[in-house]
Design a protein around this motif. Structure first.
Motif, PDB file in Angstrom:
ATOM      1  N   VAL A 162      21.893  57.273  44.020  1.00 38.41           N
ATOM      2  CA  VAL A 162      21.689  58.705  44.509  1.00 38.41           C
ATOM      3  C   VAL A 162      22.261  59.786  43.724  1.00 38.41           C
ATOM      4  CG1 VAL A 162      22.053  60.363  46.699  1.00 38.41           C
ATOM      5  CG2 VAL A 162      21.745  57.671  46.985  1.00 38.41           C
ATOM      6  N   PHE A 163      21.613  60.732  43.566  1.00 36.28           N
ATOM      7  CA  PHE A 163      21.964  61.921  42.966  1.00 36.28           C
ATOM      8  C   PHE A 163      21.859  63.070  44.029  1.00 36.28           C
ATOM      9  CE2 PHE A 163      19.835  60.171  38.837  1.00 36.28           C
ATOM     10  CZ  PHE A 163      20.995  60.082  38.326  1.00 36.28           C
ATOM     11  N   THR A 164      23.005  63.979  44.012  1.00 32.02           N
ATOM     12  CA  THR A 164      22.882  64.804  45.187  1.00 32.02           C
ATOM     13  C   THR A 164      23.090  66.146  44.422  1.00 32.02           C
ATOM     14  OG1 THR A 164      25.534  64.904  45.064  1.00 32.02           O
ATOM     15  CG2 THR A 164      24.351  63.553  46.728  1.00 32.02           C
ATOM     16  N   ALA A 165      22.466  67.199  45.265  1.00 33.79           N
ATOM     17  CA  ALA A 165      22.352  68.672  45.058  1.00 33.79           C
ATOM     18  C   ALA A 165      22.476  69.294  46.531  1.00 33.79           C
ATOM     19  CB  ALA A 165      21.066  68.992  44.468  1.00 33.79           C
ATOM     20  N   ILE A 166      22.881  70.519  46.329  1.00 34.51           N
ATOM     21  CA  ILE A 166      23.204  71.672  47.456  1.00 34.51           C
ATOM     22  C   ILE A 166      22.333  72.707  47.796  1.00 34.51           C
ATOM     23  CG2 ILE A 166      25.885  71.029  47.261  1.00 34.51           C
ATOM     24  CD1 ILE A 166      25.874  73.809  46.284  1.00 34.51           C
ATOM     25  N   ASN A 167      21.673  72.682  46.868  1.00 33.47           N
ATOM     26  CA  ASN A 167      20.263  73.750  47.118  1.00 33.47           C
ATOM     27  C   ASN A 167      19.040  73.470  46.159  1.00 33.47           C
ATOM     28  OD1 ASN A 167      20.693  75.313  44.787  1.00 33.47           O
ATOM     29  ND2 ASN A 167      22.503  76.091  46.084  1.00 33.47           N
ATOM     30  N   GLY A 168      18.084  74.125  46.448  1.00 35.43           N
ATOM     31  CA  GLY A 168      16.968  73.751  45.519  1.00 35.43           C
ATOM     32  C   GLY A 168      17.236  74.124  43.939  1.00 35.43           C
ATOM     33  N   GLN A 169      17.764  75.130  43.729  1.00 37.52           N
ATOM     34  CA  GLN A 169      18.139  75.485  42.328  1.00 37.52           C
ATOM     35  C   GLN A 169      19.068  74.554  41.633  1.00 37.52           C
ATOM     36  OE1 GLN A 169      19.364  79.393  41.970  1.00 37.52           O
ATOM     37  NE2 GLN A 169      20.258  79.217  39.873  1.00 37.52           N
ATOM     38  N   ASP A 170      20.126  74.126  42.446  1.00 37.17           N
ATOM     39  CA  ASP A 170      20.978  72.992  41.932  1.00 37.17           C
ATOM     40  C   ASP A 170      20.303  71.681  41.749  1.00 37.17           C
ATOM     41  OD1 ASP A 170      23.378  71.541  41.106  1.00 37.17           O
ATOM     42  OD2 ASP A 170      23.727  70.910  43.227  1.00 37.17           O
ATOM     43  N   ALA A 171      19.198  71.485  42.576  1.00 37.74           N
ATOM     44  CA  ALA A 171      18.407  70.233  42.418  1.00 37.74           C
ATOM     45  C   ALA A 171      17.333  70.158  41.389  1.00 37.74           C
ATOM     46  CB  ALA A 171      17.284  69.966  43.821  1.00 37.74           C
ATOM     47  N   LEU A 172      16.782  71.531  41.089  1.00 39.19           N
ATOM     48  CA  LEU A 172      16.177  71.445  39.497  1.00 39.19           C
ATOM     49  C   LEU A 172      16.754  71.137  38.371  1.00 39.19           C
ATOM     50  CD1 LEU A 172      13.952  74.614  40.446  1.00 39.19           C
ATOM     51  CD2 LEU A 172      13.090  72.266  40.111  1.00 39.19           C
ATOM     52  N   THR A 173      18.288  71.729  38.650  1.00 38.72           N
ATOM     53  CA  THR A 173      18.915  71.143  37.099  1.00 38.72           C
ATOM     54  C   THR A 173      19.253  69.893  37.106  1.00 38.72           C
ATOM     55  OG1 THR A 173      20.083  73.471  37.431  1.00 38.72           O
ATOM     56  CG2 THR A 173      21.191  71.811  36.266  1.00 38.72           C
TER      57      THR A 173
END
Length: 469
Positions: free
Chosen positions: A376-387
Motif C-alpha cells: 500500500v501507498f497512501t495519500a491524504i488527498n487527490g493532489q498528494d495522490a497524483l504526486t
C-alpha cells in the motif's frame, strides 16, 4: 315569490302599527312580468289626526345587486387563489425542510461511517489475528456487532430521507422483516408493542432493500401517529400462490407466487371519507409541521414499481391494516452464502494507492489491505495522490480513493488519472449516499465503489474483482 309577498304585507302592517320608517330589500315583478331586485322604503303618515296612510317608494337596485354578487364571487375566487398560493408556499417550504434534513442526515452519516469504518475494520483484524488471545474474542465480537448495528441504523435513517437509484437484488423477506422489526422496536415509543408473525420459512423477492426499508418505515410512522396513547403494531408475512381475481381489491394481479406483507395497528383508524385520498401526494390530515403528506404516496409508488398492489382496510376507532402484495422472484438465483474470513480472496503482492483524508480510516483500510496481502501507498488527498502516482506509476495496479476530500476530491483525481493512465482501475469509497452520482461515476470510468463503513469481506471482493478485470 310567496316569501317576498308575505314579507311585504307583514312589514307594511308593522310600519302602520309602529309609525316608524322602514327600508328593506326583496324581489318584485313588473307589469310585463320581469323580476327585479327592489329596495322598499316605507313610511306611515297620519293626516288630520284621523287618516293613516302608508307611503311606499320602490327603487330598482338590480344593477347594484348584480355588481355586489359579482364582487362577492370575485372575492371568493381571490380568497381561494390566495389559499392555494399559501398552500403551495407551505409545500415548498416543507420540501425545502425535507431537503435540508436529508442533507444534514447525509453529513452526519459521512462522519459516523468514517468512525464505524475504523471500529469495524480494526475489530475484524483483531478477531482474525492469530496473536489475539482467545479470551478477548467475545469482547471483540461485541465490538464488531455493535459497529454493525450502528452501521445499519445509519443506513436505515438515510433510507427514509434520501432518493436512491434502484439497486434490486434477490433477498429473503423473512430475514429482512426480522431485522426491520428490531429497528422499529428501537425507534418507536415504548408504549407501542411491535410484534411480527412469519408464516413462511423462506420468501425470496427481487427488490431494492432501501425502498422496502422506506416503505415499512412510512407505514410504521403512520401507525405511530394513529396511536398517540400507545397500542400494537403487528407485521405479518406469508408466501402463497394466487389465482387470477383471487384478491378482490387487486383484480389486476396475475396468477403466480406472491409475498403478502401486512402492517396492522390498533390506532384511531381512517375516516371513510378520507380513504380514497390517502395515496395522493401532499394530502395529509396531520397538523402543519407534522407531516408532508408523502408517506403513503411513496408506499404506493414503490409497490407499483415492482408490479405489486397495496390494499387498506380500516375501521374508525379500531385500527388500520395495510396489505402489500409483491411478486416472488422468478428465475433468479438466491444470493450466495457470505464468505468466511478464511475464504476472502487474497492478493499476490500488488501495489494499491490508498487515498483518504481521514487518518483513522486511512490507517484501518491500509491495515485491512495489508492483511489481504497487498502492498500500500497512501495519500491524504487527490493532489498528494497524483504526486505518489507519478513517482510509482509502474508499480501501482489500482487506486482506492475517497470521494469527498479537501484540496482535490475523488472525481477530480479520477479525471486526472484517466488522462495520465487510462488503463488503471479506480475504486471509490464514500460515507455519503451516492444517489444519482453513482451512474455518472461508472460512466466516467470508476470500476466500482465501496460504501462506508467498509467491511473486510466487501473490501477483499471488490479489490479482487477490480484487479482481475
Amino acid at each position: 315569490d310567496r316569501g317576498d309577498q308575505d314579507r311585504f304585507y307583514l312589514d307594511s302592517r308593522q310600519m302602520l302599527k309602529s309609525k316608524t320608517p322602514h327600508t328593506y330589500q326583496l324581489k318584485m315583478v313588473t307589469q310585463e312580468g320581469a323580476v327585479f331586485d327592489a329596495r322598499i322604503q316605507g313610511e306611515a303618515r297620519d293626516y288630520n289626526n284621523h287618516t293613516l296612510c302608508l307611503r311606499i317608494g320602490v327603487v330598482d337596485i338590480s344593477a347594484q345587486v348584480q355588481t355586489a354578487a359579482a364582487l362577492k364571487e370575485s372575492n371568493a375566487q381571490l380568497e381561494q387563489t390566495l389559499a392555494e398560493l399559501k398552500d403551495t408556499q407551505q409545500r415548498i417550504v416543507q420540501q425545502e425542510r425535507l431537503a435540508a434534513v436529508g442533507q444534514l442526515a447525509a453529513g452526519i452519516a459521512h462522519d459516523f461511517n468514517n468512525i464505524l469504518t475504523s471500529i469495524i475494520g480494526f475489530s475484524t483484524l483483531l478477531k482474525s489475528s492469530p496473536e489475539m488471545p482467545p479470551k478477548f474474542q467475545t469482547e471483540l465480537t461485541f465490538i464488531f456487532d455493535a459497529g454493525q448495528r450502528a452501521a445499519r441504523l445509519v443506513q436505515q435513517i438515510l433510507d427514509f430521507s434520501r432518493k436512491t437509484i434502484r439497486q434490486p437484488e434477490t433477498f429473503d423477506l423473512v430475514d429482512f422483516i426480522t431485522e426491520a422489526v428490531r429497528f422499529l422496536r428501537y425507534t418507536l415509543p415504548e408504549t407501542i408493542q411491535v410484534s411480527h408473525v412469519l408464516n413462511s420459512d423462506r420468501c425470496m423477492i427481487y427488490a431494492d432493500r432501501n425502498q422496502l426499508h422506506q416503505l415499512l418505515t412510512n407505514l410504521a410512522i403512520n401507525a405511530r401517529d394513529a396511536m398517540p396513547s400507545g397500542g400494537t403494531l403487528k407485521i405479518a408475512l406469508s408466501c402463497t400462490t394466487l389465482q387470477p381475481g383471487s384478491v378482490a381489491a387487486c383484480p389486476e394481479l396475475p396468477a403466480g407466487k406472491w409475498a403478502i406483507l401486512s402492517v396492522a395497528d390498533t390506532g384511531t383508524g381512517i375516516p371513510p371519507g378520507i380513504l380514497p385520498r390517502i395515496y395522493e401526494p401532499f394530502f395529509t390530515t396531520k397538523p402543519a409541521g407534522q407531516g408532508a403528506g408523502l408517506g403513503l404516496s411513496q408506499v404506493y409508488g414503490i409497490v407499483k414499481q415492482y408490479g405489486g398492489c397495496v390494499d387498506v382496510a380500516s375501521k374508525w376507532g379500531r385500527g388500520t391494516t395495510f396489505t402489500i402484495y409483491l411478486p416472488l422472484q422468478q428465475g433468479r438465483e438466491a444470493p450466495p452464502e457470505p464468505l468466511t474470513a478464511a475464504e476472502y480472496p487474497l492478493g499476490t503482492g500488488e501495489f494499491i494507492l490508498l487515498v483518504e483524508d481521514d487518518a483513522a480510516v486511512r490507517q484501518a483500510c491500509r491495515a485491512m489491505l495489508k492483511q489481504l496481502n497487498y502492498q500500500v501507498f497512501t495519500a491524504i488527498n487527490g493532489q498528494d495522490a497524483l504526486t505518489v502516482f507519478l513517482k510509482h506509476r509502474a508499480e501501482i495496479s489500482l487506486v482506492l480513493t475517497d470521494i469527498v476530500m479537501p484540496v482535490m476530491d475523488g472525481p477530480a483525481l479520477l479525471k486526472e488519472l484517466k488522462i495520465l493512465a487510462p488503463e488503471v482501475n479506480v475504486v471509490m469509497m464514500t460515507g455519503y449516499p451516492l444517489m444519482e452520482k453513482t451512474s455518472k461515476f461508472l460512466e466516467d470510468g470508476v470500476f466500482d465503489w465501496l460504501h462506508k463503513p467498509i467491511s473486510f469481506g466487501q473490501l477483499a471482493q471488490v479489490i479482487h474483482r477490480a484487479l482481475k478485470s
